[in-house]
Design an enzyme around this catalytic site. Structure first.
Site, PDB file in Angstrom:
ATOM      1  N   ARG A 173     -63.879  15.111  37.882  1.00 48.37           N
ATOM      2  CA  ARG A 173     -62.873  14.186  37.889  1.00 48.37           C
ATOM      3  C   ARG A 173     -63.237  13.268  36.820  1.00 48.37           C
ATOM      4  NH1 ARG A 173     -61.350  17.567  40.547  1.00 48.37           N
ATOM      5  NH2 ARG A 173     -60.755  17.660  42.707  1.00 48.37           N
ATOM      6  N   SER A 223     -56.174  12.269  47.202  1.00 47.18           N
ATOM      7  CA  SER A 223     -57.591  12.038  47.855  1.00 47.18           C
ATOM      8  C   SER A 223     -58.251  10.710  47.308  1.00 47.18           C
ATOM      9  CB  SER A 223     -58.446  13.212  47.138  1.00 47.18           C
ATOM     10  OG  SER A 223     -60.027  12.866  47.855  1.00 47.18           O
ATOM     11  N   GLU A 293     -61.591   7.592  43.433  1.00 47.79           N
ATOM     12  CA  GLU A 293     -61.072   8.607  42.447  1.00 47.79           C
ATOM     13  C   GLU A 293     -59.694   7.942  41.938  1.00 47.79           C
ATOM     14  OE1 GLU A 293     -59.180  13.039  42.865  1.00 47.79           O
ATOM     15  OE2 GLU A 293     -60.793  12.758  43.818  1.00 47.79           O
TER      16      GLU A 293
END
Length: 298
Positions: A173, A223, A293
């Site tokens: 990420r 998420s 995130e």
């Protein structure tokens, strides 16, 4: 005035005033931004950024808004929205070239149409190519770093350059572009020839699993937390007794604890407060500090 400069260089139909950010982020929260620009080329993107810098006005690059929390107070500056105006996709043999505004789902479908495998995991990711590159988006064991060959960017000096996969510094990420501030303009994907029916089968399987396990009927940013090494964020949250907990209109999903959703009427403040509550509670119980995130527009 910045508005006149923007419409003179980009076009009046591509520059709007006082735009509700909630209409451009998947969480459906956020106040007004002063201006929103919808460029249709690398040159228009460069012009918009240069005008903002020359006018000493903050600007924010926004893709499909699927990993962003827009603040309740809005954004005092210009949002450069790289979306459908700049979303071309073309295929040349085993390579796909996608402009930054192209949805990853559309890129995945282009791969399917050309019997190319490697992007099946991206079929259900709601983000754009640009945002996906910046975050090294992934799902079901696949990540963009596995298939990206080159990325074309606009750097802070207003120059367009090409960055090789190695220099993208892809990690979980993460990418080099999160630090450099370069604006992603286009990505080149290198794929392998495959069997269309098998590719479609994988995509359908991923879609079914996503529909069964994710709260797709509520606004969210996917998420919410990165996967901590050695753990699963959703399980840590559930084991902390937080599944279903609410702050205002924000809720830890009852279907999947790794998702914070807008249950209805949530504000950005509700979401951020709930995220901090989750992080602190999980840390108190398991001594694991979850890292979000999602990104907050600043």
């Amino acid at each position: 005035m910045i508005y006149e400069k923007l419409i003179n260089n980009i076009g009046k139909d591509k520059v709007l005033k006082n735009v509700p950010l909630r209409e451009h982020v998947s969480f459906r929260v956020g106040g007004l931004c002063d201006f929103m620009v919808f460029p249709s080329s690398a040159e228009e993107t460069a012009a918009a950024a240069e005008i903002c810098r020359a006018e000493n006005t903050p600007y924010y690059i926004l893709g499909n808004g699927t990993n962003v929390i827009a603040p309740d107070e809005g954004y005092r500056g210009t949002v450069i929205k790289i979306g459908k105006n700049f979303s071309g996709i073309r295929c040349e043999e085993n390579r796909i070239f996608a402009q930054a505004g192209a949805l990853l789902s559309a890129v995945s479908n282009t791969a399917l149409d050309n019997s190319l495998e490697g992007l099946e995991f991206a079929g259900g990711i709601p983000g754009s190519t640009g945002g996906g590159i910046i975050m090294n988006a992934g799902a079901y064991g696949g990540e963009l770093k596995d298939v990206v060959e080159k990325v074309t960017v606009l750097d802070k000096n207003g120059k367009i350059r090409t960055v090789s996969r190695e220099k993208c510094e892809f990690a979980y990420r993460s990418s080099a572009f999160q630090k450099s501030g370069d604006i992603v303009l286009e990505a080149e994907f290198s794929l392998n020839p495959g069997v269309r029916e098998e590719i479609l089968g994988k995509m359908k399987d991923f879609s079914r699993r996503r529909a069964e396990k994710q709260p797709l009927s509520f606004p969210s940013a996917g998420s919410t937390f990165k996967r901590p090494e050695g753990y699963f964020a959703g399980k840590l949250i559930e084991d902390s007794g937080l599944k279903g907990i609410c702050v205002g209109g924000a809720q830890v999903s009852e279907l999947h604890a790794g998702f914070v959703i807008n249950r209805g009427g949530a504000t950005a403040s509700d979401i951020l407060e709930l995220i901090e509550l989750v992080r602190n509670t999980v840390y108190d119980r398991f001594k694991v500090m979850l890292q979000p995130e999602v990104r907050v527009m600043k």
